[in-house]
Design a protein around this motif. Structure first.
Motif, PDB file in Angstrom:
ATOM      1  N   UNK A 262      10.625  -0.224  -0.078  1.00  0.00           N
ATOM      2  CA  UNK A 262       9.448   0.752   0.274  1.00  0.00           C
ATOM      3  C   UNK A 262       9.318   1.427  -1.002  1.00  0.00           C
ATOM      4  N   UNK A 263       8.445   2.130  -1.510  1.00  0.00           N
ATOM      5  CA  UNK A 263       8.335   2.903  -2.095  1.00  0.00           C
ATOM      6  C   UNK A 263       7.635   3.992  -1.838  1.00  0.00           C
ATOM      7  N   UNK A 264       7.995   5.485  -2.301  1.00  0.00           N
ATOM      8  CA  UNK A 264       8.298   6.780  -1.970  1.00  0.00           C
ATOM      9  C   UNK A 264       6.657   6.960  -1.698  1.00  0.00           C
ATOM     10  N   UNK A 265       5.724   7.918  -0.834  1.00  0.00           N
ATOM     11  CA  UNK A 265       4.381   7.856  -0.742  1.00  0.00           C
ATOM     12  C   UNK A 265       3.806   7.838  -2.217  1.00  0.00           C
ATOM     13  N   UNK A 273       1.265  11.257   4.820  1.00  0.00           N
ATOM     14  CA  UNK A 273      -0.325  11.401   4.841  1.00  0.00           C
ATOM     15  C   UNK A 273      -0.378  10.295   5.677  1.00  0.00           C
ATOM     16  N   UNK A 274      -2.404  10.295   5.243  1.00  0.00           N
ATOM     17  CA  UNK A 274      -2.292   8.892   6.264  1.00  0.00           C
ATOM     18  C   UNK A 274      -1.661   7.259   5.270  1.00  0.00           C
ATOM     19  N   UNK A 275      -2.214   7.194   4.185  1.00  0.00           N
ATOM     20  CA  UNK A 275      -1.581   6.495   3.478  1.00  0.00           C
ATOM     21  C   UNK A 275      -0.292   5.517   3.892  1.00  0.00           C
ATOM     22  N   UNK A 276       0.760   6.685   4.093  1.00  0.00           N
ATOM     23  CA  UNK A 276       1.877   6.535   4.395  1.00  0.00           C
ATOM     24  C   UNK A 276       1.991   7.032   5.297  1.00  0.00           C
ATOM     25  N   UNK A 277       0.932   6.521   6.257  1.00  0.00           N
ATOM     26  CA  UNK A 277       1.325   6.791   8.320  1.00  0.00           C
ATOM     27  C   UNK A 277       2.637   7.720   8.528  1.00  0.00           C
ATOM     28  N   UNK A 278       2.477   8.571   7.907  1.00  0.00           N
ATOM     29  CA  UNK A 278       3.294   9.700   8.044  1.00  0.00           C
ATOM     30  C   UNK A 278       4.786   9.878   8.080  1.00  0.00           C
ATOM     31  N   UNK A 279       5.000   8.278   7.508  1.00  0.00           N
ATOM     32  CA  UNK A 279       6.256   7.789   7.130  1.00  0.00           C
ATOM     33  C   UNK A 279       6.857   8.521   5.667  1.00  0.00           C
ATOM     34  N   UNK A 280       5.938   8.958   5.004  1.00  0.00           N
ATOM     35  CA  UNK A 280       6.463   8.388   3.417  1.00  0.00           C
ATOM     36  C   UNK A 280       6.812   7.341   2.588  1.00  0.00           C
ATOM     37  N   UNK A 282       5.743   3.652   1.397  1.00  0.00           N
ATOM     38  CA  UNK A 282       4.942   2.252   1.840  1.00  0.00           C
ATOM     39  C   UNK A 282       6.032   1.240   1.790  1.00  0.00           C
ATOM     40  N   UNK A 283       5.649  -0.466   2.284  1.00  0.00           N
ATOM     41  CA  UNK A 283       6.175  -1.340   1.594  1.00  0.00           C
ATOM     42  C   UNK A 283       5.524  -1.613   0.529  1.00  0.00           C
ATOM     43  N   UNK A 284       6.520  -2.370  -0.639  1.00  0.00           N
ATOM     44  CA  UNK A 284       5.077  -2.926  -1.540  1.00  0.00           C
ATOM     45  C   UNK A 284       5.943  -4.270  -1.570  1.00  0.00           C
ATOM     46  N   UNK A 285       7.361  -4.926  -1.327  1.00  0.00           N
ATOM     47  CA  UNK A 285       7.519  -6.286  -1.732  1.00  0.00           C
ATOM     48  C   UNK A 285       8.330  -6.864  -0.431  1.00  0.00           C
ATOM     49  N   UNK A 286       9.214  -7.699  -0.680  1.00  0.00           N
ATOM     50  CA  UNK A 286       9.868  -8.928  -0.431  1.00  0.00           C
ATOM     51  C   UNK A 286      11.296  -8.839  -1.595  1.00  0.00           C
ATOM     52  N   UNK A 287      12.097  -9.087  -0.676  1.00  0.00           N
ATOM     53  CA  UNK A 287      13.687  -9.824  -2.516  1.00  0.00           C
ATOM     54  C   UNK A 287      14.257  -9.741  -1.259  1.00  0.00           C
ATOM     55  N   UNK A 313       3.079  -9.271  -4.200  1.00  0.00           N
ATOM     56  CA  UNK A 313       1.985  -9.816  -3.706  1.00  0.00           C
ATOM     57  C   UNK A 313       0.838  -8.653  -4.947  1.00  0.00           C
ATOM     58  N   UNK A 314       0.336  -8.966  -6.230  1.00  0.00           N
ATOM     59  CA  UNK A 314      -0.922  -8.370  -6.251  1.00  0.00           C
ATOM     60  C   UNK A 314      -2.510  -7.690  -6.233  1.00  0.00           C
ATOM     61  N   UNK A 315      -2.189  -8.532  -4.812  1.00  0.00           N
ATOM     62  CA  UNK A 315      -3.193  -8.538  -3.722  1.00  0.00           C
ATOM     63  C   UNK A 315      -2.887  -6.909  -3.577  1.00  0.00           C
ATOM     64  N   UNK A 316      -1.241  -6.722  -3.231  1.00  0.00           N
ATOM     65  CA  UNK A 316      -1.337  -5.713  -1.721  1.00  0.00           C
ATOM     66  C   UNK A 316      -1.205  -4.666  -3.326  1.00  0.00           C
ATOM     67  N   UNK A 317      -0.187  -4.515  -3.910  1.00  0.00           N
ATOM     68  CA  UNK A 317       0.051  -3.011  -4.915  1.00  0.00           C
ATOM     69  C   UNK A 317      -1.762  -2.781  -5.416  1.00  0.00           C
TER      70      UNK A 317
END
Ligand code: 2NL
Length: 349
Positions: A262-265, A273-280, A282-287, A313-317
């Motif tokens: 996850x990356x901090x929002x 906020x609404x983008x990170x759904x209140x969690x602060x 955001x999931x960006x990748x798996x490793x 996932x470039x689409x997600x980014x």
């Protein structure tokens, strides 16, 4: 004969008056100075004259010849200048006219993300490698610790071409081929971008065709700390200098341990906020750390080598970074959407 010369002189004066261009002037020169010219004719006639007359006429004739030559030459100069000027006038270009508009395309947002990621990893010494999109299930599954019968190999989820070839579901077969092909078993540091496919019903967040950029590092003494440091640099580059990342445990068959990152929002800075759904976050990748089975199957002794791998996932980014809410936008080729990214250079702080 003197009269002849006199007459010739005045006819010449009249003729040269009529000349309007270089072609006509050339005809005039041939007429008056050429081998079959009037002047030559008179000169031939002079043979029959007395020495005294010959001298006198000869002088007059030379004078007339010189005068004709010089008049022709000066008119030639004048006409040449005129022709050049009219040519220049005709070929004049108005540089103040508006130019013909040339439509220049832009870089597709997915390509933009891939380019940015490539640039970053190249700067850290990685190679960029590509491979086939139609793959053997041996490379797509077997060598990635997904043996026959594994639920992820369900034929319902993949586009099979034959019983043992399919459209690849990840770009990891490129890494498998690289490890197998590296006969000296030297360290590896690569990223593998490209198209990938899975049987999905397309909706706002799913697409049967999409992209992946997988990374792989194999060497002695590679640890999770190396993975974390690397992905932190990646997160800061893509989402802004002030970002932090966190690891959450996960599961992939080809890595052990496996993590979600996850990356901090980038919108609220972590407050929620609404983008990170209140969690602060955001999931960006798996490793994860490359599974010892994968290392061993690819000829790297897992007692000696360790490695990390990640899948971006470039689409997600791109959706996160550019605020795109429907993945189908990337594939329907609507110019109004693509035009928005003509010159996009989004800087997140
Ligand atoms: C994801 C993220 C991942 C890998 C890809 C990989 C490749 C080799 C060995 C080990 Cl050759 N791992 N790739 C590892 C972790 C995650 O992609 O969400 N995938 C489903």
């Amino acid at each position: 004969m003197k009269d002849e010369l006199q007459r010739l002189s005045s006819v010449f004066e009249a003729d040269i008056e009529k000349v309007t261009n270089l072609n006509e002037l050339n005809d005039l020169r041939v007429n008056y100075l050429g081998k079959k010219s009037k002047l030559q004719e008179i000169s031939n006639m002079m043979r029959d004259l007395s020495a005294e007359e010959k001298k006198e006429c000869g002088k007059l004739m030379n004078e007339l010849k010189t005068s004709i030559e010089s008049k022709i030459n000066s008119l030639k100069e004048e006409l040449e200048k005129k022709e050049l000027n009219s040519k220049l006038e005709k070929e004049r270009i108005d540089v103040t006219l508006p130019a013909t508009k040339i439509n220049v395309g832009g870089v597709h947002p997915i390509t933009k993300v891939i380019n940015d990621v490539e640039e970053l990893f190249i700067s850290m010494g990685y190679d960029v490698l590509e491979g086939p999109e139609v793959e053997k299930d041996l490379y797509n599954f077997e060598m990635l610790n997904l043996p026959k019968g594994h639920p992820a190999r369900d034929t319902q989820d993949s586009f099979y071409i034959t019983e043992d070839t399919l459209l690849r579901k990840q770009t990891s077969p490129v890494q498998v081929r690289t490890m197998l092909g590296n006969k000296e078993k030297t360290p590896i540091r690569i990223i593998c971008p490209g198209k990938t496919y899975r049987k999905d019903n397309d909706d706002a967040t799913h697409s049967h065709e999409f992209h992946q950029i997988e990374g792989l590092v194999v060497d002695t003494n590679i640890s999770m700390a190396d993975l974390k440091g690397t992905l932190e640099i990646f997160a800061k580059k893509m989402f802004g200098e002030n970002r932090e990342i966190r690891f959450r445990p996960s599961h992939f068959p080809f890595t052990e341990p496996s993590i979600e990152v996850d990356v901090s929002c980038f919108n609220c800075g972590g407050k929620g906020c609404n983008i990170c759904k209140g969690t602060g976050w955001i999931e960006i990748l798996g490793a994860g750390m490359v599974h010892p089975n994968v290392l061993n199957m690819c000829g790297y002794d897992s007692d000696k080598f360790t490695g990390f791998a990640f899948g971006i996932g470039p689409e997600r980014i791109a959706m996160l970074k550019y605020g795109i809410n429907d993945i189908r936008n990337f594939y329907i080729d609507d110019l109004r959407f693509l035009k928005e990214f003509d010159k996009v250079e989004k800087v997140l702080k």
